[in-house]
Design an enzyme around this catalytic site. Sequence first.
Site, PDB file in Angstrom:
ATOM      1  N   LYS A  86       2.885  14.711   2.064  1.00 30.19           N
ATOM      2  CA  LYS A  86       3.681  13.610   2.591  1.00 30.19           C
ATOM      3  C   LYS A  86       2.745  12.657   3.314  1.00 30.19           C
ATOM      4  CE  LYS A  86       7.096  12.625   6.234  1.00 30.19           C
ATOM      5  NZ  LYS A  86       7.743  11.491   5.550  1.00 30.19           N
ATOM      6  N   ASN A  92      -3.544   9.488   6.455  1.00 29.68           N
ATOM      7  CA  ASN A  92      -4.783  10.212   6.199  1.00 29.68           C
ATOM      8  C   ASN A  92      -4.964  11.429   7.102  1.00 29.68           C
ATOM      9  OD1 ASN A  92      -5.569   8.226   4.235  1.00 29.68           O
ATOM     10  ND2 ASN A  92      -6.162   6.902   5.954  1.00 29.68           N
ATOM     11  N   ARG A  93      -3.854  11.951   7.619  1.00 30.80           N
ATOM     12  CA  ARG A  93      -3.869  13.122   8.493  1.00 30.80           C
ATOM     13  C   ARG A  93      -4.618  12.870   9.808  1.00 30.80           C
ATOM     14  NH1 ARG A  93      -0.533  13.817   5.191  1.00 30.80           N
ATOM     15  NH2 ARG A  93      -0.068  15.718   4.048  1.00 30.80           N
ATOM     16  N   LEU A  94      -4.877  11.630  10.151  1.00 27.04           N
ATOM     17  CA  LEU A  94      -5.498  11.305  11.438  1.00 27.04           C
ATOM     18  C   LEU A  94      -4.389  11.061  12.465  1.00 27.04           C
ATOM     19  CD1 LEU A  94      -8.479   9.017  10.345  1.00 27.04           C
ATOM     20  CD2 LEU A  94      -8.490  11.457  10.933  1.00 27.04           C
TER      21      LEU A  94
END
Length: 215
Positions: free
Chosen positions: A10, A192-194
Amino acid sequence: MNQDLGDYRKSYNQNELLETNIPEDPINLFHRWFFEVQDFGGVDEVNAMTVSTLGLDGFPKARVVLLKKFYEEGFIFYTNYNSEKGKAIIENPNVCLSFFWHSLERQVIIKGIAEKTPANVSDNYFASRPDGSKLGAIVSNQSEVIPNREFLENNLKQLEIDYQGKEITRPEYWGGFLVRPIEVEFWQGRPNRLHDRIRYHLQEDFFWTINRLAP
């Protein structure tokens, strides 16, 4: 059976959490997030939270309960003190509460110390419940092994007869826990999972330090 979930992905793009736009107290930020999620929609029970405890058997255990009040002192929920959860908290009051609000891609993790609410607080909340919920609290020896569903339903029918026309008062084994937070982490999903992670930690002088954590 081997089920690979590696393709479950996601993208998080809803919001951001920056130090320039947060209060000094985590309860104020929790208040803001709670009602933003409620107003945004997409979450059936915004007050549903996971309570994690260390059990008497030494294993951690998590379960979903409903938050019933939050204010400057902390977070209140109600349960059977003789339940597995209640006994675990009385033995070790260090608990963790967590909320996941998927509609706004947010999570809150609260480490705190639990204590029983005063009897009058538990009495007042119990009195506000529907009669069916009151009888349900009385009839259920929560977490104990029972023979079948009929055992519960038959006991409830008998209680309905016994309490017909009578006031249903709170049993001593049922009441609230107040969780006083010592650390609160706010997580906001980002691309970007940051992800944004802001942690509040309570100091000995009762002021909160605020730090950003790496995702």
